[in-house]
Design an enzyme around this catalytic site. Sequence first.
Site, mmCIF file in Angstrom:
data_model
loop_
_atom_site.group_PDB
_atom_site.id
_atom_site.type_symbol
_atom_site.label_atom_id
_atom_site.label_comp_id
_atom_site.label_asym_id
_atom_site.label_seq_id
_atom_site.Cartn_x
_atom_site.Cartn_y
_atom_site.Cartn_z
ATOM 1 N N TYR A 74 -36.988 -42.749 39.042
ATOM 2 C CA TYR A 74 -37.709 -43.504 37.832
ATOM 3 C C TYR A 74 -37.766 -42.506 36.936
ATOM 4 O O TYR A 74 -38.639 -41.566 35.597
ATOM 5 C CB TYR A 74 -37.739 -44.086 37.688
ATOM 6 C CG TYR A 74 -39.538 -44.401 37.665
ATOM 7 C CD1 TYR A 74 -40.135 -44.167 38.708
ATOM 8 C CD2 TYR A 74 -40.043 -44.769 36.342
ATOM 9 C CE1 TYR A 74 -41.711 -43.659 38.632
ATOM 10 C CE2 TYR A 74 -41.367 -44.645 36.582
ATOM 11 C CZ TYR A 74 -42.324 -44.254 36.757
ATOM 12 O OH TYR A 74 -43.778 -43.890 37.280
ATOM 13 N N ARG A 120 -34.483 -35.321 32.654
ATOM 14 C CA ARG A 120 -35.896 -35.050 33.419
ATOM 15 C C ARG A 120 -34.836 -36.196 34.529
ATOM 16 O O ARG A 120 -35.404 -35.593 35.889
ATOM 17 C CB ARG A 120 -37.084 -35.726 32.352
ATOM 18 C CG ARG A 120 -38.166 -35.882 34.293
ATOM 19 C CD ARG A 120 -39.354 -35.687 33.124
ATOM 20 N NE ARG A 120 -39.637 -37.260 33.197
ATOM 21 C CZ ARG A 120 -41.072 -37.873 32.628
ATOM 22 N NH1 ARG A 120 -41.746 -36.724 32.280
ATOM 23 N NH2 ARG A 120 -40.879 -39.041 32.279
ATOM 24 N N LYS A 170 -39.825 -37.036 39.459
ATOM 25 C CA LYS A 170 -40.404 -38.334 38.924
ATOM 26 C C LYS A 170 -40.207 -39.595 39.864
ATOM 27 O O LYS A 170 -38.964 -39.807 39.519
ATOM 28 C CB LYS A 170 -40.447 -39.011 37.363
ATOM 29 C CG LYS A 170 -41.066 -39.726 36.956
ATOM 30 C CD LYS A 170 -41.404 -39.813 35.306
ATOM 31 C CE LYS A 170 -42.347 -41.451 35.217
ATOM 32 N NZ LYS A 170 -43.477 -41.520 35.526
ATOM 33 N N GLU A 193 -53.282 -34.319 36.694
ATOM 34 C CA GLU A 193 -52.924 -35.166 35.595
ATOM 35 C C GLU A 193 -53.730 -36.214 35.556
ATOM 36 O O GLU A 193 -54.518 -37.003 36.463
ATOM 37 C CB GLU A 193 -51.172 -35.111 35.403
ATOM 38 C CG GLU A 193 -50.767 -36.223 36.709
ATOM 39 C CD GLU A 193 -49.580 -36.049 37.277
ATOM 40 O OE1 GLU A 193 -48.850 -35.619 35.520
ATOM 41 O OE2 GLU A 193 -49.295 -35.829 37.820
HETATM 42 N N1 PDD Z 1 -45.470 -41.801 33.252
HETATM 43 N N2 PDD Z 1 -47.671 -37.662 33.894
HETATM 44 C C1 PDD Z 1 -47.481 -39.014 35.280
HETATM 45 C C2 PDD Z 1 -47.584 -39.190 36.811
HETATM 46 C C3 PDD Z 1 -46.144 -39.545 34.902
HETATM 47 O O1 PDD Z 1 -46.615 -41.512 35.392
HETATM 48 C C4 PDD Z 1 -46.712 -39.908 33.533
HETATM 49 C C5 PDD Z 1 -45.073 -41.223 32.572
HETATM 50 C C6 PDD Z 1 -46.500 -39.335 32.916
HETATM 51 C C7 PDD Z 1 -46.510 -38.454 31.585
HETATM 52 O O2 PDD Z 1 -44.961 -38.650 31.007
HETATM 53 P P1 PDD Z 1 -44.062 -39.496 29.350
HETATM 54 O O3 PDD Z 1 -44.855 -38.168 28.471
HETATM 55 O O4 PDD Z 1 -42.932 -38.744 29.975
HETATM 56 O O5 PDD Z 1 -44.684 -40.238 29.963
HETATM 57 C C8 PDD Z 1 -47.724 -37.820 33.013
HETATM 58 C C9 PDD Z 1 -44.647 -43.437 32.757
HETATM 59 C C10 PDD Z 1 -44.682 -43.231 31.512
HETATM 60 C C11 PDD Z 1 -44.861 -44.868 33.786
HETATM 61 O O6 PDD Z 1 -44.309 -44.183 34.923
HETATM 62 O O7 PDD Z 1 -45.196 -45.207 32.364
#
Ligand code: PDD
Length: 285
Positions: free
Chosen positions: A33, A52, A151, A184
């Site tokens: 997702y 991505r 993801k 993270e």
């Molecule tokens: N999540 N690390 C993880 C595990 C994440 O789920 C996310 C983002 C990020 C940051 O990624 P980005 O800058 O591309 O949003 C890092 C999204 C926002 C979510 O699951 O809601």
Amino acid sequence: MTTVVAIDGVVEPGETARISVLDRGFLYGDSVYEVVRTYRGRPFLLAEHLARLERSASLLGIPLPLAREAQGEEIERVLAAAQNAESYLRVIITRGNGPIGLDPALASSPTRVVIVTELKSLPAELYERGAAICLIPAGRSTASTIPQGAKSGNYLVNIMALGAARRRGAHEAVMLDAAGLITEGASSNVFVVQGGALHTPPLHAGILEGITRRKVIELARGAGIEVHERALAPADLTGADEVFLTSTLREILPVTVIDGAEVAGGRPGPVALKLRERYRALTLA
Ligand code: PDD
């Protein structure tokens, strides 16, 4: 609040949208997702998010039902139907339905879902005060669990870590790997400012390559700020001049409390503020 959903291209109200209980996304989190947000009604960095999504799907061996352009058009249709001032947008591709069983070959064809709902911004006060985080030992994905960088819809480790952090009154959990190093946030990437330079864990720490993380690195380098992708220990965070989180929904969020103790002087710092201003400028460009 208007929530509009498209399932395999069929647009319907969020209240009535339904997926089969035999869908592997539901049964196993066997899905990928993306979360995107709009600025002035337009999806921000959509091409990067769709790229991505393609990478994640390829790592999990889920064939993507639509080419990037067609997926983008479908997203536009759902956004137009929702008519929100600003939207939170989620694209999910599951491996699909089939007889119950782990074998991925049991899946017929992927299920494609787009969810658009009204964007709920984080309170301004959180940015003014800075957020609290907790460091949670979590042993996040290694190559043998979820393929690195994908993801996937399987977020149980992150969910458990966030639950533990929220019970302690924190906004976000920052997960530690088996060696005790920083990986993270549950849904964010982590940066520290030390001696005027940015430091953030490298991709091989088992983290998601955040789209915001990448933009922040570009912006920082463009502003003459050095960026080091290197292993970070908890002491690098607690002793930093500044700590901040990045994600699509948070943008750049300063951290001022770690495990209940003040860090970085208890106030958002100038580097995070400057980067947030530059990031905001990009969103309005
Ligand atoms: N999540 N690390 C993880 C595990 C994440 O789920 C996310 C983002 C990020 C940051 O990624 P980005 O800058 O591309 O949003 C890092 C999204 C926002 C979510 O699951 O809601």
